[in-house]
Write a protein that holds these residues in place. Structure first.
Motif, PDB file in Angstrom:
ATOM      1  N   SER A  15       1.137  -1.277   0.212  1.00  0.00           N
ATOM      2  CA  SER A  15      -0.167  -0.023  -0.337  1.00  0.00           C
ATOM      3  C   SER A  15       0.873   1.223  -0.445  1.00  0.00           C
ATOM      4  O   SER A  15       2.103   1.063   0.865  1.00  0.00           O
ATOM      5  CB  SER A  15      -0.573   0.082   0.915  1.00  0.00           C
ATOM      6  N   TYR A  16       0.728   2.042  -0.594  1.00  0.00           N
ATOM      7  CA  TYR A  16       1.313   3.562  -1.317  1.00  0.00           C
ATOM      8  C   TYR A  16       0.606   4.603  -0.948  1.00  0.00           C
ATOM      9  O   TYR A  16      -0.982   4.826  -1.666  1.00  0.00           O
ATOM     10  CB  TYR A  16       1.669   3.402  -2.269  1.00  0.00           C
ATOM     11  N   LEU A  17       0.507   5.913   0.256  1.00  0.00           N
ATOM     12  CA  LEU A  17      -0.523   6.630   0.139  1.00  0.00           C
ATOM     13  C   LEU A  17       0.573   7.869  -0.195  1.00  0.00           C
ATOM     14  O   LEU A  17       1.529   8.178  -0.153  1.00  0.00           O
ATOM     15  CB  LEU A  17      -0.603   6.821   1.532  1.00  0.00           C
ATOM     16  N   PHE A  18      -0.203   8.777  -0.839  1.00  0.00           N
ATOM     17  CA  PHE A  18      -0.142   9.864  -1.907  1.00  0.00           C
ATOM     18  C   PHE A  18      -0.820  10.748  -1.007  1.00  0.00           C
ATOM     19  O   PHE A  18      -1.872  10.725  -1.318  1.00  0.00           O
ATOM     20  CB  PHE A  18       0.153  10.034  -3.618  1.00  0.00           C
ATOM     21  N   PHE A  19      -0.281  11.887  -0.679  1.00  0.00           N
ATOM     22  CA  PHE A  19      -1.109  13.138  -0.088  1.00  0.00           C
ATOM     23  C   PHE A  19      -0.744  14.247  -0.874  1.00  0.00           C
ATOM     24  O   PHE A  19       0.431  14.460  -1.283  1.00  0.00           O
ATOM     25  CB  PHE A  19      -0.443  13.317   1.267  1.00  0.00           C
ATOM     26  N   ILE A  20      -1.540  15.735  -0.743  1.00  0.00           N
ATOM     27  CA  ILE A  20      -1.491  16.567  -1.328  1.00  0.00           C
ATOM     28  C   ILE A  20      -1.352  17.302  -0.172  1.00  0.00           C
ATOM     29  O   ILE A  20      -2.418  17.709   0.120  1.00  0.00           O
ATOM     30  CB  ILE A  20      -2.119  17.265  -2.564  1.00  0.00           C
ATOM     31  N   ALA A  27      -4.496  18.107   1.666  1.00  0.00           N
ATOM     32  CA  ALA A  27      -5.991  18.819   0.458  1.00  0.00           C
ATOM     33  C   ALA A  27      -6.571  17.510   0.126  1.00  0.00           C
ATOM     34  O   ALA A  27      -7.352  17.529  -0.546  1.00  0.00           O
ATOM     35  CB  ALA A  27      -5.165  19.849   0.066  1.00  0.00           C
ATOM     36  N   GLY A  28      -5.884  16.485  -0.005  1.00  0.00           N
ATOM     37  CA  GLY A  28      -5.926  15.238  -0.775  1.00  0.00           C
ATOM     38  C   GLY A  28      -5.138  14.645  -0.397  1.00  0.00           C
ATOM     39  O   GLY A  28      -4.233  14.270  -0.154  1.00  0.00           O
ATOM     40  N   MET A  29      -5.813  13.296  -0.742  1.00  0.00           N
ATOM     41  CA  MET A  29      -5.077  11.734  -0.869  1.00  0.00           C
ATOM     42  C   MET A  29      -5.134  10.583  -1.732  1.00  0.00           C
ATOM     43  O   MET A  29      -6.318  10.718  -2.070  1.00  0.00           O
ATOM     44  CB  MET A  29      -4.877  11.060   1.084  1.00  0.00           C
ATOM     45  N   LEU A  30      -4.805  10.027  -1.802  1.00  0.00           N
ATOM     46  CA  LEU A  30      -5.142   8.626  -2.940  1.00  0.00           C
ATOM     47  C   LEU A  30      -3.618   7.405  -2.549  1.00  0.00           C
ATOM     48  O   LEU A  30      -3.062   7.566  -1.874  1.00  0.00           O
ATOM     49  CB  LEU A  30      -5.127   9.165  -4.154  1.00  0.00           C
ATOM     50  N   THR A  31      -4.810   6.129  -2.713  1.00  0.00           N
ATOM     51  CA  THR A  31      -3.890   5.354  -2.446  1.00  0.00           C
ATOM     52  C   THR A  31      -3.794   4.683  -3.652  1.00  0.00           C
ATOM     53  O   THR A  31      -4.611   4.144  -4.090  1.00  0.00           O
ATOM     54  CB  THR A  31      -4.821   3.863  -0.952  1.00  0.00           C
ATOM     55  N   VAL A  64      -4.238  11.657  -9.546  1.00  0.00           N
ATOM     56  CA  VAL A  64      -4.172  10.291 -10.387  1.00  0.00           C
ATOM     57  C   VAL A  64      -2.969  10.203 -11.373  1.00  0.00           C
ATOM     58  O   VAL A  64      -2.573   8.821 -11.275  1.00  0.00           O
ATOM     59  CB  VAL A  64      -5.518  10.336 -10.683  1.00  0.00           C
ATOM     60  N   GLU A  65      -2.301  10.877 -11.615  1.00  0.00           N
ATOM     61  CA  GLU A  65      -1.330  11.091 -12.681  1.00  0.00           C
ATOM     62  C   GLU A  65       0.162  10.453 -11.996  1.00  0.00           C
ATOM     63  O   GLU A  65       0.613  10.280 -12.431  1.00  0.00           O
ATOM     64  CB  GLU A  65      -1.314  12.322 -13.050  1.00  0.00           C
ATOM     65  N   HIS A  66      -0.012  11.098 -10.899  1.00  0.00           N
ATOM     66  CA  HIS A  66       1.005  10.449 -10.286  1.00  0.00           C
ATOM     67  C   HIS A  66       0.895   9.096  -9.817  1.00  0.00           C
ATOM     68  O   HIS A  66       2.099   8.267  -9.791  1.00  0.00           O
ATOM     69  CB  HIS A  66       1.323  10.899  -8.796  1.00  0.00           C
ATOM     70  N   ALA A  67      -0.436   8.566  -9.396  1.00  0.00           N
ATOM     71  CA  ALA A  67      -0.662   6.861  -9.440  1.00  0.00           C
ATOM     72  C   ALA A  67      -0.496   6.297 -11.256  1.00  0.00           C
ATOM     73  O   ALA A  67       0.502   5.697 -10.483  1.00  0.00           O
ATOM     74  CB  ALA A  67      -1.564   7.100  -9.244  1.00  0.00           C
ATOM     75  N   ILE A  68      -0.343   6.998 -11.589  1.00  0.00           N
ATOM     76  CA  ILE A  68      -0.848   6.290 -12.731  1.00  0.00           C
ATOM     77  C   ILE A  68       1.079   5.848 -13.100  1.00  0.00           C
ATOM     78  O   ILE A  68       1.533   5.119 -13.741  1.00  0.00           O
ATOM     79  CB  ILE A  68      -0.995   7.161 -14.717  1.00  0.00           C
ATOM     80  N   SER A  69       1.938   7.747 -13.034  1.00  0.00           N
ATOM     81  CA  SER A  69       2.968   7.611 -13.251  1.00  0.00           C
ATOM     82  C   SER A  69       3.951   6.328 -11.937  1.00  0.00           C
ATOM     83  O   SER A  69       4.468   5.849 -12.386  1.00  0.00           O
ATOM     84  CB  SER A  69       3.820   8.859 -12.687  1.00  0.00           C
ATOM     85  N   PHE A  70       3.389   6.227 -10.670  1.00  0.00           N
ATOM     86  CA  PHE A  70       4.385   5.214 -10.007  1.00  0.00           C
ATOM     87  C   PHE A  70       3.961   3.567 -10.411  1.00  0.00           C
ATOM     88  O   PHE A  70       5.021   2.683 -10.067  1.00  0.00           O
ATOM     89  CB  PHE A  70       3.574   5.313  -8.614  1.00  0.00           C
TER      90      PHE A  70
END
Length: 113
Positions: A15-20, A27-31, A64-70
């Motif tokens: 699991s990888y959590l990404f935050f802005i 301000a936002g997050m995505l897993t 989402v763009e970061h998740a795609i790249s990752f």
């Protein structure tokens, strides 16, 4: 979410959590969840959340763009997500980023905690 659960999530190899952030505010997050299967590495986007006060600023797109790249950097063969059809803006975002709607049935079994 308890602190203990949060720590386990952060320590997970899958699991990888990404935050802005905006200063000290989230301000936002995505897993992104990642797993290996006989057909290759798969990645799933989960829990895309942008705080109400930051919506409409393109932060969901950045996440989402970061998740795609990752996911691509991990060698994933696919990146999947689900989105409720009632979330019109989110569905438009995913389609604009070249996610294709998959014609399949999704089944879910919930376990009591």
């Amino acid at each position: 979410m308890t602190e203990s659960y949060y720590r386990k999530l952060l320590a997970s190899d899958n699991s990888y959590l990404f935050f802005i952030t905006d200063g000290g505010n989230i301000a936002g997050m995505l897993t992104v969840g990642v797993y290996k299967s006989p057909t290759g590495i798969k990645a799933w986007i989960e829990d895309v959340v942008v705080d109400d006060s930051y919506r409409g600023q393109g932060l969901g797109r950045l996440l989402v763009e970061h998740a795609i790249s990752f996911a691509g950097s991990l060698g994933a063969g696919s990146l999947m997500l689900t989105s409720n059809p009632s979330r019109v803006a989110a569905n438009k975002l995913y389609q604009s980023l070249n996610f294709a709607r998959k014609e399949t049935n999704v089944y879910r079994m919930a376990f009591e905690q």
